[in-house]
Design a protein around this motif. Structure first.
Motif, PDB file in Angstrom:
ATOM      1  N   UNK A 190      24.316   1.220 -16.875  1.00 27.34           N
ATOM      2  CA  UNK A 190      24.538   2.627 -16.539  1.00 27.34           C
ATOM      3  C   UNK A 190      25.490   2.826 -15.298  1.00 27.34           C
ATOM      4  N   UNK A 191      26.416   3.913 -15.469  1.00 31.14           N
ATOM      5  CA  UNK A 191      27.302   4.014 -14.313  1.00 31.14           C
ATOM      6  C   UNK A 191      27.458   5.501 -13.866  1.00 31.14           C
ATOM      7  N   UNK A 192      27.312   5.822 -12.623  1.00 24.90           N
ATOM      8  CA  UNK A 192      27.639   7.228 -12.242  1.00 24.90           C
ATOM      9  C   UNK A 192      28.714   7.778 -12.652  1.00 24.90           C
ATOM     10  N   UNK A 193      28.868   9.163 -12.770  1.00 23.62           N
ATOM     11  CA  UNK A 193      27.819   9.919 -12.242  1.00 23.62           C
ATOM     12  C   UNK A 193      26.617  10.429 -12.923  1.00 23.62           C
ATOM     13  N   UNK A 194      25.533  10.750 -12.407  1.00 27.06           N
ATOM     14  CA  UNK A 194      24.467  11.310 -13.277  1.00 27.06           C
ATOM     15  C   UNK A 194      24.382  12.925 -13.064  1.00 27.06           C
ATOM     16  N   UNK A 195      23.481  13.677 -13.934  1.00 26.95           N
ATOM     17  CA  UNK A 195      23.383  14.972 -13.580  1.00 26.95           C
ATOM     18  C   UNK A 195      21.949  15.257 -13.637  1.00 26.95           C
ATOM     19  N   UNK A 196      21.404  16.148 -12.330  1.00 29.30           N
ATOM     20  CA  UNK A 196      20.270  16.609 -12.368  1.00 29.30           C
ATOM     21  C   UNK A 196      19.876  17.998 -12.004  1.00 29.30           C
ATOM     22  N   UNK A 197      18.605  18.497 -12.426  1.00 34.86           N
ATOM     23  CA  UNK A 197      18.386  19.918 -12.332  1.00 34.86           C
ATOM     24  C   UNK A 197      17.066  19.870 -12.170  1.00 34.86           C
ATOM     25  N   UNK A 198      16.329  21.089 -12.067  1.00 31.18           N
ATOM     26  CA  UNK A 198      14.846  21.375 -12.000  1.00 31.18           C
ATOM     27  C   UNK A 198      14.211  20.810 -13.151  1.00 31.18           C
ATOM     28  N   UNK A 199      14.648  21.021 -14.450  1.00 31.49           N
ATOM     29  CA  UNK A 199      14.185  20.651 -15.483  1.00 31.49           C
ATOM     30  C   UNK A 199      14.571  19.137 -15.907  1.00 31.49           C
ATOM     31  N   UNK A 200      15.552  18.484 -15.332  1.00 27.65           N
ATOM     32  CA  UNK A 200      16.191  17.203 -15.743  1.00 27.65           C
ATOM     33  C   UNK A 200      16.141  16.325 -14.487  1.00 27.65           C
ATOM     34  N   UNK A 201      15.232  15.733 -13.967  1.00 31.67           N
ATOM     35  CA  UNK A 201      15.079  14.876 -12.801  1.00 31.67           C
ATOM     36  C   UNK A 201      15.687  13.767 -13.152  1.00 31.67           C
ATOM     37  N   UNK A 202      15.899  12.581 -12.271  1.00 34.21           N
ATOM     38  CA  UNK A 202      16.612  11.418 -12.354  1.00 34.21           C
ATOM     39  C   UNK A 202      15.817  10.300 -11.487  1.00 34.21           C
ATOM     40  N   UNK A 203      15.567   9.190 -12.093  1.00 36.04           N
ATOM     41  CA  UNK A 203      15.061   8.109 -11.278  1.00 36.04           C
ATOM     42  C   UNK A 203      15.918   6.923 -11.070  1.00 36.04           C
ATOM     43  N   UNK A 204      16.178   6.378  -9.817  1.00 31.19           N
ATOM     44  CA  UNK A 204      16.970   5.190  -9.580  1.00 31.19           C
ATOM     45  C   UNK A 204      16.124   4.098  -9.009  1.00 31.19           C
ATOM     46  N   UNK A 205      16.387   2.913  -9.159  1.00 29.93           N
ATOM     47  CA  UNK A 205      15.546   1.766  -8.950  1.00 29.93           C
ATOM     48  C   UNK A 205      16.559   1.106  -8.168  1.00 29.93           C
ATOM     49  N   UNK A 206      16.297   0.816  -6.880  1.00 26.88           N
ATOM     50  CA  UNK A 206      17.486   0.111  -6.087  1.00 26.88           C
ATOM     51  C   UNK A 206      16.789  -1.271  -5.618  1.00 26.88           C
ATOM     52  N   UNK A 207      17.434  -2.351  -5.890  1.00 27.99           N
ATOM     53  CA  UNK A 207      16.801  -3.558  -5.601  1.00 27.99           C
ATOM     54  C   UNK A 207      17.900  -4.208  -4.321  1.00 27.99           C
ATOM     55  N   UNK A 208      17.411  -4.465  -3.049  1.00 26.72           N
ATOM     56  CA  UNK A 208      18.091  -4.768  -1.916  1.00 26.72           C
ATOM     57  C   UNK A 208      17.710  -6.244  -1.755  1.00 26.72           C
ATOM     58  N   UNK A 209      18.528  -7.066  -1.612  1.00 28.08           N
ATOM     59  CA  UNK A 209      18.102  -8.576  -1.537  1.00 28.08           C
ATOM     60  C   UNK A 209      19.000  -9.224  -0.609  1.00 28.08           C
ATOM     61  N   UNK A 210      18.430 -10.151   0.208  1.00 31.92           N
ATOM     62  CA  UNK A 210      19.323 -10.908   1.136  1.00 31.92           C
ATOM     63  C   UNK A 210      18.686 -12.335   1.263  1.00 31.92           C
ATOM     64  N   UNK A 211      19.581 -13.151   1.605  1.00 33.93           N
ATOM     65  CA  UNK A 211      19.075 -14.623   1.676  1.00 33.93           C
ATOM     66  C   UNK A 211      19.206 -15.141   3.319  1.00 33.93           C
ATOM     67  N   UNK A 212      19.969 -14.501   3.909  1.00 34.73           N
ATOM     68  CA  UNK A 212      20.305 -14.773   5.248  1.00 34.73           C
ATOM     69  C   UNK A 212      20.153 -14.061   6.617  1.00 34.73           C
ATOM     70  N   UNK A 213      19.440 -12.890   6.132  1.00 34.27           N
ATOM     71  CA  UNK A 213      19.265 -12.064   7.304  1.00 34.27           C
ATOM     72  C   UNK A 213      17.913 -11.350   7.316  1.00 34.27           C
ATOM     73  N   UNK A 214      17.733 -10.659   8.537  1.00 32.63           N
ATOM     74  CA  UNK A 214      16.448  -9.532   8.800  1.00 32.63           C
ATOM     75  C   UNK A 214      17.417  -8.482   8.942  1.00 32.63           C
ATOM     76  N   UNK A 215      17.624  -7.521   7.463  1.00 29.33           N
ATOM     77  CA  UNK A 215      18.471  -6.581   7.364  1.00 29.33           C
ATOM     78  C   UNK A 215      17.797  -5.299   7.552  1.00 29.33           C
ATOM     79  N   UNK A 216      18.242  -4.082   8.189  1.00 29.85           N
ATOM     80  CA  UNK A 216      17.610  -2.916   8.215  1.00 29.85           C
ATOM     81  C   UNK A 216      18.824  -1.904   7.758  1.00 29.85           C
ATOM     82  N   UNK A 217      18.344  -1.248   6.774  1.00 32.12           N
ATOM     83  CA  UNK A 217      19.637  -0.501   5.817  1.00 32.12           C
ATOM     84  C   UNK A 217      18.722   0.898   5.453  1.00 32.12           C
ATOM     85  N   UNK A 218      19.837   1.711   5.019  1.00 32.58           N
ATOM     86  CA  UNK A 218      19.448   3.086   4.341  1.00 32.58           C
ATOM     87  C   UNK A 218      20.370   3.399   3.045  1.00 32.58           C
ATOM     88  N   UNK A 219      20.279   4.243   2.559  1.00 33.91           N
ATOM     89  CA  UNK A 219      20.890   4.633   1.412  1.00 33.91           C
ATOM     90  C   UNK A 219      21.651   6.084   1.789  1.00 33.91           C
TER      91      UNK A 219
END
Length: 299
Positions: A222-251
């Motif tokens: 799936x590629x953006x863009x997406x379209x939403x409205x009150x009648x048509x919500x969207x769910x995104x599942x974000x997977x954030x992964x690291x091997x080498x740090x203690x990371x603090x992040x937001x979107x």
């Protein structure tokens, strides 16, 4: 309703420090926040331990993230570095609402937490629906991967286009110390959703749409863009992964609607999400026949 899994590890600004940080210890500093009008401002995030309504203000930081409601944005305001306060959301300025849940386990059962205390002091794994409360009481940090489920909905029947989802890393240090506790004893097979694959340990990671699989049947990327409205919500599942740090992040979620554009920040009650690497840490699974945590042979 489409569901997209996005693997996200990237760097916007990095706050580095030496040595390992104990699991559950906060090292957050002022954050640079993009406002709906396109400007930037500094803010000192405020923590929170539990869910709140979209109008609630953050209070104390959780050690592990929990479901987070969001109003969709905030008005630009002057700030004074570390003394800057978060402006209450301006609901009328943003045509969408969102909620975020970072206590999502892979295929409903597989997840690792880093906890800075002996395994004998750690209770048995909770049911997935109780993960947030369990992790908070143990001051647990997501080990290696954080899954965040984001539900986005328009405020009216008018369409809102979701243009892009960006990752901002605001803290980076050595992986947290502690023991890794696995929430599963082997989940078996499951559906591999379509997602955006990003190697966050690279200097300049790029989001790459990847197909998923369901019992051998391909699930198209799936590629953006997406379209939403009150009648048509969207769910995104974000997977954030690291091997080498203690990371603090937001979107940051970029949107446009009726000639207007903006960006909303998606985080954990005003504070960044947190993910730490687990390489070299003791790894335990819960032996139900012994009613205790036992070392994993494969680490």
């Amino acid at each position: 309703m489409a569901v997209a899994l996005l693997t996200t590890l990237g760097s916007y600004t990095a706050l580095s420090s030496s040595g390992r940080a104990p699991a559950g210890q906060s090292q957050d500093g002022p954050l640079l926040v993009r406002t709906p009008s396109g400007g930037d401002r500094l803010m000192s995030p405020s923590p929170s331990l539990s869910s709140s309504s979209s109008s609630a203000e953050p209070t104390t930081e959780p050690s592990a993230a929990s479901p987070t409601p969001g109003s969709g944005g905030s008005k630009p305001s002057p700030s004074r570095g570390d003394d800057a306060e978060r402006t209450p959301p301006a609901a009328a300025d943003v045509p969408l609402t969102w909620t975020a849940d970072s206590q999502v386990w892979e295929i409903g059962c597989s997840h690792d937490y880093v906890i800075a205390k002996p395994p004998k002091q750690v209770p048995p794994p909770p049911p997935p629906q109780d993960a947030g409360a369990w992790a908070a009481t143990q001051q647990a940090v997501h080990g290696r991967k954080t899954l965040v489920k984001i539900s986005v909905q328009g405020r009216s029947s008018k369409a809102v286009v979701l243009k892009a989802l960006c990752v901002r890393v605001v803290g980076r240090s050595a992986p947290a110390e502690g023991n890794v506790h696995a929430m599963d004893q082997g989940c078996g097979g499951g559906i591999s959703p379509r997602y955006f694959d990003v190697d966050l340990d690279k200097g300049r990671p790029l989001a790459r749409p990847v197909d998923g699989s369901d019992m051998g049947t391909t699930i198209p990327a799936v590629r953006m863009p997406y379209k939403v409205s009150a009648e048509d919500p969207e769910v995104l599942l974000v997977s954030a992964e690291t091997q080498s740090c203690d990371c603090r992040w937001y979107l940051e979620l970029e949107w446009s609607s009726e000639g207007r554009t903006g960006t909303v920040r998606i985080d954990d009650h005003g504070r960044p999400f947190r993910t730490t690497g687990i390489k070299g840490l003791p790894h335990y699974m819960y032996a139900t026949w012994k009613h205790q945590w036992a070392p994993m042979t494969d680490g």
